[in-house]
Design a protein around this motif. Structure first.
Motif, mmCIF file in Angstrom:
data_model
loop_
_atom_site.group_PDB
_atom_site.id
_atom_site.type_symbol
_atom_site.label_atom_id
_atom_site.label_comp_id
_atom_site.label_asym_id
_atom_site.label_seq_id
_atom_site.Cartn_x
_atom_site.Cartn_y
_atom_site.Cartn_z
ATOM 1 N N GLN A 53 0.948 -1.185 0.056
ATOM 2 C CA GLN A 53 0.101 0.122 0.047
ATOM 3 C C GLN A 53 0.879 1.353 -0.104
ATOM 4 O O GLN A 53 0.532 2.231 -0.639
ATOM 5 N N VAL A 54 1.860 1.287 0.949
ATOM 6 C CA VAL A 54 2.931 2.406 0.827
ATOM 7 C C VAL A 54 3.521 2.652 -0.605
ATOM 8 O O VAL A 54 3.803 3.781 -0.999
ATOM 9 N N VAL A 55 4.062 1.491 -1.125
ATOM 10 C CA VAL A 55 4.582 1.480 -2.454
ATOM 11 C C VAL A 55 3.692 2.236 -3.413
ATOM 12 O O VAL A 55 3.911 3.011 -4.226
ATOM 13 N N LEU A 56 2.520 1.652 -3.600
ATOM 14 C CA LEU A 56 1.298 2.279 -4.378
ATOM 15 C C LEU A 56 1.225 3.837 -4.198
ATOM 16 O O LEU A 56 1.239 4.530 -5.153
ATOM 17 N N SER A 57 1.134 4.163 -2.962
ATOM 18 C CA SER A 57 0.820 5.562 -2.506
ATOM 19 C C SER A 57 2.256 6.534 -3.130
ATOM 20 O O SER A 57 2.131 7.602 -3.538
ATOM 21 N N ALA A 58 3.518 5.877 -2.764
ATOM 22 C CA ALA A 58 4.550 6.555 -3.446
ATOM 23 C C ALA A 58 4.536 6.793 -4.797
ATOM 24 O O ALA A 58 5.213 7.776 -5.264
ATOM 25 N N ASN A 59 4.295 5.645 -5.714
ATOM 26 C CA ASN A 59 4.147 5.693 -6.894
ATOM 27 C C ASN A 59 3.250 6.818 -7.377
ATOM 28 O O ASN A 59 3.541 7.366 -8.256
ATOM 29 N N LYS A 60 2.131 7.135 -6.990
ATOM 30 C CA LYS A 60 1.174 7.864 -7.251
ATOM 31 C C LYS A 60 1.825 9.305 -6.786
ATOM 32 O O LYS A 60 1.498 10.448 -7.499
ATOM 33 N N LEU A 61 2.532 9.352 -5.816
ATOM 34 C CA LEU A 61 3.058 10.809 -5.502
ATOM 35 C C LEU A 61 4.270 11.065 -6.580
ATOM 36 O O LEU A 61 4.426 12.183 -7.003
ATOM 37 N N ASN A 62 4.940 10.258 -7.060
ATOM 38 C CA ASN A 62 6.099 10.338 -7.955
ATOM 39 C C ASN A 62 5.207 10.662 -9.335
ATOM 40 O O ASN A 62 6.069 11.724 -10.016
ATOM 41 N N ARG A 63 4.327 10.141 -9.672
ATOM 42 C CA ARG A 63 3.661 10.750 -10.805
ATOM 43 C C ARG A 63 2.982 12.099 -10.855
ATOM 44 O O ARG A 63 3.267 12.856 -11.772
ATOM 45 N N GLU A 64 2.521 12.383 -9.576
ATOM 46 C CA GLU A 64 2.152 13.831 -9.495
ATOM 47 C C GLU A 64 3.554 14.808 -9.490
ATOM 48 O O GLU A 64 3.221 15.841 -10.260
ATOM 49 N N GLN A 65 4.608 14.552 -8.879
ATOM 50 C CA GLN A 65 5.811 15.288 -9.067
ATOM 51 C C GLN A 65 6.121 15.544 -10.663
ATOM 52 O O GLN A 65 6.641 16.454 -10.966
ATOM 53 N N ALA A 66 6.076 14.182 -11.267
ATOM 54 C CA ALA A 66 6.394 14.162 -12.732
ATOM 55 C C ALA A 66 5.705 15.232 -13.581
ATOM 56 O O ALA A 66 6.019 16.052 -14.265
ATOM 57 N N ALA A 67 4.312 15.136 -13.155
ATOM 58 C CA ALA A 67 3.215 16.025 -13.891
ATOM 59 C C ALA A 67 3.774 17.371 -13.658
ATOM 60 O O ALA A 67 3.701 18.290 -14.525
ATOM 61 N N ASN A 68 3.993 17.806 -12.330
ATOM 62 C CA ASN A 68 4.306 19.219 -11.877
ATOM 63 C C ASN A 68 5.698 19.766 -12.679
ATOM 64 O O ASN A 68 5.758 20.623 -13.161
ATOM 65 N N ASP A 69 6.557 18.789 -12.707
ATOM 66 C CA ASP A 69 7.988 19.177 -13.201
ATOM 67 C C ASP A 69 7.445 19.281 -14.832
ATOM 68 O O ASP A 69 8.063 20.130 -15.671
ATOM 69 N N LEU A 70 6.830 18.417 -15.390
ATOM 70 C CA LEU A 70 6.274 18.707 -16.839
ATOM 71 C C LEU A 70 5.613 19.974 -17.164
ATOM 72 O O LEU A 70 5.986 20.588 -18.329
ATOM 73 N N ALA A 71 4.846 20.638 -16.058
ATOM 74 C CA ALA A 71 4.179 21.800 -16.439
ATOM 75 C C ALA A 71 5.211 22.803 -16.210
ATOM 76 O O ALA A 71 5.167 23.899 -16.933
ATOM 77 N N ILE A 72 6.307 22.626 -15.097
ATOM 78 C CA ILE A 72 7.403 23.684 -15.371
ATOM 79 C C ILE A 72 8.208 23.563 -16.460
ATOM 80 O O ILE A 72 8.404 24.824 -16.954
ATOM 81 N N ALA A 73 8.454 22.656 -17.102
ATOM 82 C CA ALA A 73 9.235 22.703 -18.306
ATOM 83 C C ALA A 73 8.413 23.212 -19.498
ATOM 84 O O ALA A 73 8.793 23.913 -20.309
ATOM 85 N N ASN A 74 7.146 23.077 -19.456
ATOM 86 C CA ASN A 74 6.156 23.481 -20.450
ATOM 87 C C ASN A 74 6.062 25.042 -20.482
ATOM 88 O O ASN A 74 6.356 25.735 -21.558
ATOM 89 N N TYR A 75 6.274 25.551 -19.114
ATOM 90 C CA TYR A 75 6.180 26.969 -18.838
ATOM 91 C C TYR A 75 7.512 27.479 -19.461
ATOM 92 O O TYR A 75 7.521 28.482 -20.165
ATOM 93 N N ARG A 76 8.528 26.998 -19.432
ATOM 94 C CA ARG A 76 10.001 27.325 -19.735
ATOM 95 C C ARG A 76 10.052 27.549 -21.166
ATOM 96 O O ARG A 76 10.432 28.451 -22.040
ATOM 97 N N LEU A 77 9.378 26.638 -21.901
ATOM 98 C CA LEU A 77 9.331 26.498 -23.150
ATOM 99 C C LEU A 77 8.362 27.532 -23.764
ATOM 100 O O LEU A 77 8.869 28.213 -24.987
ATOM 101 N N ASN A 78 7.536 27.810 -23.067
ATOM 102 C CA ASN A 78 6.552 28.820 -23.622
ATOM 103 C C ASN A 78 6.962 30.152 -23.773
ATOM 104 O O ASN A 78 7.053 31.057 -24.578
ATOM 105 N N VAL A 79 8.003 30.372 -22.490
ATOM 106 C CA VAL A 79 8.914 31.583 -22.313
ATOM 107 C C VAL A 79 9.810 31.738 -23.647
ATOM 108 O O VAL A 79 9.967 32.605 -24.149
#
Length: 445
Positions: free
Chosen positions: A204-230
């Motif tokens: 259960q803990v590993v599944l929660s950690a995986n979901k958190l990792n995916r959220e972090q990857a999504a946030n990093d993707l949004a930041i990279a998208n913003y930098r590319l827009n600039v």
């Protein structure tokens, strides 16, 4: 008169409709923009604000160059003047005995005329000024090209970062699915008392950690998208979709070996070479101060009264002249001596510094070449390890279900499989980035 009855749910329905319209309009504003890497680079080179600012400086330098060329044209001026003289006060005995007279032949004075000067010889000063302005224009062009290349390189880095994060999000999504299936299997095993609760809690803990990792990857993707827009000067809400991630799997490599044998044409060396030419031009300018200036001069005017005769006559007259004007600054023979020594010392230092910069750029090119080859090796190793880690995960999963392996072994095998897939994506991204770094270092981007 009839009363309209409004259902109690109507405000809720209206609010929901407003929110739906807002969401729809927001998604319409944030339309996804599919872009290939080459399209992103082209947009960055043409739309980036830093590039636009550099082009304005380039335009200003080109205008100054044209102004320097126009300086060889004749200097032509026109002037007019009207004077009304007061009476003259004359003193006969010191300042005690005075009387006034009207200016002769008239209290009025008028001068109007035109004058032209054309430099025939100035020791090469004018030619040197034009040359310096041309060199500065070339430097500004190099700066613009350099900024375009630098922005293109940053675009490649951010674009490949988005490709990497998109693939990472997909890989973590697959890992989450495996974790959910694993948790379901472990729950069944726990209900049948075949595993301990520790395994259940850890799954259960590993599944929660995986979901958190995916959220972090999504946030990093949004930041990279913003930098590319600039970098591309696009609205902040633009969602860029990398359109050619499949090309990363082709294993295509670029021919980089010939770059090491080509003349070093980096932007730094181009700019430094022009600065050396500018310093040489300044030395010629100092030398020109030893030579005389020869000008062709001419003027024509209309005047009143006629003061060329004596006594002056109250009449209009016009007259003109053409002549040669020459002069030399004698002080230049002792003022310019130290200036020349300083200018030559600077030039000698610049030649030495040019060699240092050439060595540094050569090191940068060689380093980029080595890292590029390393990325190609990583691609080959990662491609081989993916199938191995997939097989290892399948075997370990079977062993765990048969209780011949620990949960730790299964989790390690799952993470190893994720890591091998991610290493391949990162190696492909690095290969593309190092290739463009090599292009930029060579002044070809």
């Amino acid at each position: 008169m009839m009363n309209t009855i409004i259902p109690k749910k109507a405000p809720v329905i209206i609010l929901a409709s407003i929110l739906s319209l807002a969401v729809l309009s927001g998604s319409a504003l944030a339309q996804p923009l599919p872009l290939t890497l080459e399209e992103a680079i082209e947009k960055a080179r043409t739309q980036n604000q830093a590039v636009a600012a550099s082009k304005q400086q380039e335009n200003a330098s080109a205008a100054e160059h044209q102004d320097a060329k126009n300086a060889i044209l004749p200097q032509w001026s026109f002037g007019a003047e009207y004077d009304r003289y007061s009476k003259l006060t004359l003193f006969e005995d010191g300042l005690s005995d005075s009387h006034s007279l009207t200016r002769r032949p008239s209290p009025n004075g008028v001068n109007a005329g035109t004058r032209a000067e054309f430099t025939l010889y100035s020791g090469g000063r004018q030619r040197t000024f034009i040359e310096e302005a041309g060199i500065r224009t070339r430097i500004e062009k190099i700066n613009t090209t350099d900024i375009q290349g630098n922005v293109a390189l940053q675009t490649v880095v951010q674009y490949m970062e988005m490709v990497r994060l998109n693939k990472l999000d997909s890989l973590i999504g697959e890992q989450i699915k495996r974790a959910e299936i694993r948790l379901k299997n472990i729950t069944a095993l726990f209900n049948n008392e075949r595993v301990t609760k520790t395994d259940l809690l850890r799954a259960q803990v590993v599944l929660s950690a995986n979901k958190l990792n995916r959220e972090q990857a999504a946030n990093d993707l949004a930041i990279a998208n913003y930098r590319l827009n600039v970098l591309l000067n696009l609205p902040d809400s633009t969602k860029i979709l990398p359109r050619n991630p499949a090309e990363m799997q082709t294993g295509r490599s670029y021919a980089t070996e010939p770059m090491l044998h080509q003349p070093n044409n980096s932007y730094v060396l181009q700019r430094f070479g022009e600065n050396i030419r500018l310093q040489e031009s300044r030395i010629r300018l100092i030398k020109s101060s030893y030579y005389p200036t020869v000008q062709l001069v001419g003027a024509y005017g209309l005047n009143y009264p006629n003061t060329l005769f004596f006594p002056p006559v109250a009449q209009w007259y016009s007259v003109g002249y053409v002549g040669i004007k020459t002069g030399i600054h004698l002080s230049a023979f002792y003022h310019s001596k130290q200036k020349m020594a300083a200018a030559r010392s600077r030039l000698a230092g610049m030649y030495l510094q040019q060699q240092v910069i050439s060595d540094q750029v050569g090191t940068e090119i060689s380093s980029a070449q080595i890292k590029y080859r390393e990325s190609l090796s990583r691609i080959r190793v990662a491609e081989e390890s993916i199938e191995q880690t997939r097989t290892n995960l399948r075997i370990t999963n079977t062993k765990y279900l048969n209780q011949t392996a620990l949960l730790t072994d299964l989790l390690d095998a799952d993470n190893l499989f994720l890591e091998s897939n991610y290493n391949l994506v990162r190696a492909h991204a690095d290969e593309r980035v190092f290739y463009y770094k090599l292009l930029y270092a060579q002044g070809q981007l």
